[in-house]
Structure formats: structure tokens, C-alpha cells
Enzyme design. Sequence first.
Site, PDB file in Angstrom:
ATOM      1  N   ASP A  89       0.824  -1.196   0.000  1.00  0.00           N
ATOM      2  CA  ASP A  89       0.000   0.000   0.000  1.00  0.00           C
ATOM      3  C   ASP A  89       0.870   1.262   0.000  1.00  0.00           C
ATOM      4  O   ASP A  89       1.965   1.280   0.568  1.00  0.00           O
ATOM      5  CB  ASP A  89      -0.887  -0.030   1.252  1.00  0.00           C
ATOM      6  CG  ASP A  89      -1.853   1.116   1.323  1.00  0.00           C
ATOM      7  OD1 ASP A  89      -2.739   1.182   0.454  1.00  0.00           O
ATOM      8  OD2 ASP A  89      -1.732   1.943   2.244  1.00  0.00           O
ATOM      9  N   GLU A 135       1.672  -0.089  -4.878  1.00  0.00           N
ATOM     10  CA  GLU A 135       0.652   0.881  -5.268  1.00  0.00           C
ATOM     11  C   GLU A 135       1.350   2.216  -5.548  1.00  0.00           C
ATOM     12  O   GLU A 135       1.695   2.954  -4.638  1.00  0.00           O
ATOM     13  CB  GLU A 135      -0.390   1.062  -4.159  1.00  0.00           C
ATOM     14  CG  GLU A 135      -1.491   2.035  -4.556  1.00  0.00           C
ATOM     15  CD  GLU A 135      -2.348   2.474  -3.382  1.00  0.00           C
ATOM     16  OE1 GLU A 135      -3.538   2.735  -3.587  1.00  0.00           O
ATOM     17  OE2 GLU A 135      -1.816   2.578  -2.252  1.00  0.00           O
TER      18      GLU A 135
END
Length: 626
Positions: free
Chosen positions: A337, A366
Amino acid sequence: MKNSKILLFVKHFFSIKTMIFVLLFSASAKAQIQKVEPPFWYAGMKNPEVQIMFYGKNIAQYEASVSNNVAIKNVEKTENPNYLFVTIDTKDVKASELVFSFKTKNKVAFTQKYTLKERRANSANRKSYDASDVMYLIMPDRFANGNLKNDSNTSLTEKANRQDPSGRHGGDIEGIIKNLDYIASLGATTIWNTPLCEDNDKQHSYHTYGQSDVYKIDPRYGTNDDYARLAAEMHKKDMKLVMDYVTNHWGITHWMVKDLPTKSWLNQFENYTQTHHRREVLTDIHASKLDQEVCVDGWFVPSMPDLNLRNPIVAKYLTQNAIWWIEFADLDGFRVDTYNYSDATAMANWAKAVTTEYPNFNIVGEIWMHNQANLAYWQKDSKIGAIKNYNSNLPSVMDFTLHDQIGSAFNDDEANWDNGMTKFYNNFALDYLYPNPDNILVFAENHDTDRINHTYKYDFTKYKMVMTLLATVRGIPQLYYGSEIGMGGDKGKGGDAAIRQDFPGGWNGDTNNAFTAAGRTAEQAKFFDFTSKLFNWRKSNEAVHFGKMTHYIPENNTYIYFRYTDTKTVMVVFNNNTKEQIVKTNRFKENIKNFKSGKDILTGKTFDLATEITLEPKSAVVLELE
């Protein structure tokens, strides 16, 4: 006789006294050490040094030693006396139980056992996910409630309330395990769950990105052993488990945030400072140092403290935590993330440490940016990164530029210079920027974006075009739970909760059970049957896994590309017009070669490739050339 009784009394007295001392000693040791992290480790790691954190009241006043002739390489004390970081060298140390002794004034005050476990056979060479896989993204709280007993937990603040769209709904690991056959029937081979570690936020804790304990599965999802069991059950079905890992931040309720080992554990400003999200500054050669600092060190939101990976203790802690989960749960990959919100050098070291231990391990970051140069910079061995002497060591990135085009292209009914199908052509024309375009994650949507079915107003023809694109272009396709049965949700009106709705059939009492063929509505079956047939075909077609790609400049809002190996060729044809189109085939002789016909993998219809192909309005056709 009298003397014998006295001796017996004295012996009995000192036995009781000894027992009391032992009990008090044990209680003192138990009270002294409240946490040990990692809770255990593994023998035979490539990097034999492990940093063990001992946490307890004033533990730093003690001197540590360890049994079995294990060498202590370093002892780190911080300004918080409740922490002691002890680094040991496990080289050539067999799986065994170690004993740490904690002394004061040369006397042992208490001891702590610590286990070095045996690794699984061939653990270091585990196979990860790649372009032959299809990834299925799940928000566990919203997928299926397999264990009603763990919906709430007395030790955690937020309780289950399915009536609250943004509350906890009770989905859990058991619910995923019970529905693995459903996921496999869709053609998916890999599952990415949003984070499962404990999140003790007062509200909105269901998304679990504000973790409060990164060595513990949230009890409302299950236990650590349940998580390992999920991986084991998936492996029985030749499926792979990907963990959503967060390096940039923890939750404000994390137990260490409440008692920081050191102020520099977090990135902190004199006044609260939030990141500006302008990650272009990280590669911008003209960027100010202030803008770069606020980007990386600013907090994501007030409830998510920003971790300082430039602190070597923090960096080591997160590296070991990641490796610990791989070993413990037998994981097959990571999705990371907010990857480039953290210090770039520290993240490169983190990725390198993980992939050194596991050379085949895939990690997708990400990198939510909107041009290929900014995305490609972050993939391992990028020539763009090399301009700044930087190598991220990150194997894969998420293809947000393709996502951007998918969200609008199929609404462009009329072609011009740069809209409609030209958006895809232009996207793939920049693949030369990626060191490895086969190893990027391609997707139409995820848990943070608009739902594709809502975007296209539940138009099944456009859904089919979206999925056909994902199934046949380079990279690793990722699906988002529920879209395959037509689920949508208006994020503009309902916020994140609208795009994270419960999967129908995942809860007792649901009148619609879309997990079964018999339970699906006709509309749900239409979406599911198409998706399942398409992605199950993809599972066995090497041409769309690692085959080369040749595409042709779109004409009249049609787009044709080929995926091929030496032995197999697939022709993919899109008509993005609202009217029927006739496409002349002589333009594609370079790839059609001596093939005479193509068989539609979905309908079985055969297309004669001699002169022309007739395409229905708003359609996509996948042909295996014969």
C-alpha cells in the site's frame, strides 16, 4: 524425636519459601516482558541476523545474554526505557529453543525463552504470482461471514453493525475459506485481501489500513493460525495468497504509537502536517526539498501516523515483520500500500531484503500516478530510475494509467485523434518505459476507485469489453470482488462504503446467494458466466500470459492486437462504435500469416480471415487462429 520435628519443619519452611520465590520470580519475569517481536524466528535464513524487540517496564536497565553460544551482535537502547532491541546472529544455529537472560548487578533477574523454528522445505524458492495468474481482490469484512462468533471482540473498540454502511459487517477469513471454490470457478488463481492485521480504530476499522498490531490478525477476522490455514487450503487448490502490506503508516491506536520507542520512530513536524499527495516531486529534478519532505514525511491522514523508515531500527522491524509473515503463513506475494509515500532508499532496501530471502517472490507496489514515466520509475531496474542513480528493487507496479483509460474509453462512441480505442493504443505504445511490462498489475477498479459497473451504468456489453481487455493484454489481471456478478455502487453519493458492499450470500439470512449457480439471479448469472468462461480460458493460454504483443493503430474506433508465441496466436478485435463495422483483414497479414480462420473462444463461432471480419456494435472478439 523433638529434633527430627524441628528439622522437618525447617525443611518444609524452606521448601515453601523456595516455591514462593520461584512463583514471584516467574510472575516478575512475566510482568517484566509484555511483548517480544518477532515472537519467534526461523533457522537457516540467508540473513542470519535478527533484531528482537523486548518490551516491558524499564527493561532497558537490564543486560541481556543468550544461550546456545549464540552471538549478540548489537544491543540498542532508546530514550524509552521500556524497549530493548537485541540483535543476534543465527548463522549455523539449528532450530532450537534459546533462552535470554536479563541481568542486573551481575545477577539474573529473569529469563525469556525464544524459539528458532524449522523452515518449510524449499521455502526460499517459493513460486510467486505472475502473468499466468488472475488476482481476485477481496475486502474480507464485506465478502462472507464464515464464523458468527468472532463478529465482535471484547478487546477491540468497534463492534459489528451491519446496518452501518461504514461499520464492521462480520466478514472473515473463514468466509473466504468456505468460498474458495467459488473464486476458483471464476478462473482466479490468486487472492489479494486488503489488510487483515488488527485495526483498533473507533470507526471505519473494517478496511484495516490503520493497523494497531502488525504481528496479529484482527480477532474479528480470525487468528494467525486461521490465516495460515487459508494459505494451506488455497495451496491445495493450486491458488496463491497475496498479503496487503503497509510500510508507510500504522494506525493511531497501534500499541507502539501509544508508547513510542523513540520520537524518531515516526515522522513528526512541529505542527500536524499531512502529505500533499503530489508524488511527482519524488522524481522531479526541479522539486524543492520542502515539497519532497512534506510528501514523504507528512501523515497520510490524522489517524495514520507516518513511519520513519530512515530510522534503521524501524526499517529492520518492518523488514523482519514482512519476512516473518511469509514464513509463518506460507505467503505467495505482497501488494504494498502507498508504496512511494515512504522514503525511497529505505523502500528499495526493504524490497531488496525480502527478494534476497525469496528470489522468486513478487511484490506489486501501489504507485497511484497517472503517467507511464512516473510509474516505470518505480519498477525494478528502471532506466528512468537509473537517471537519478536509483533502483527501487520493486518487481511490479500497478498500471494506473491503463485504469484511467478503462474508466472512459468505452463511452467514447465516436473516434477522433486521441479518444476511444486510441487511448489504449497510446497507453501500450509507452510500454518501452517499463523494464518488465509483463509483470505489472492491470485492473479496471479496486477498493478505492469507482466501480466499473457503475461507471458504465451496468451496460453488460461494455463490461464484456473491459474484461476482454484485462484478460488479453500484457500483465497480471486483477478483478474486484462482486463485479463478476454485476455489483456496482455510487462512490460519489455513498462514499467508500458504496463500493465496498457485502457480497450477496455471504451472510446468514441473505435472500440472494450469488456464490452458487442456483442462487444467482438471471442478471448475476449473465455477468458471472461470461467472466468465468473468459478467465478460465485465459488460465491455459500461454500466448496471453507471456506472449509478445503487436497492435495496430485504431481505425474508425476499432482496435486490433495480437498476442502470440511460436506455437499459438490470439487475435483480439474491439469495435467501440454503436454501429456494426467491417474490418478488412489484409492490413494484419503480418500477424495473420497463413492462418485461415479464427475461432471465437466465447461463442465457438468461426471467422473467415481471408478478406474481412464483421463486428457487432460495442463488442470484443477473442479469436484463436487456426
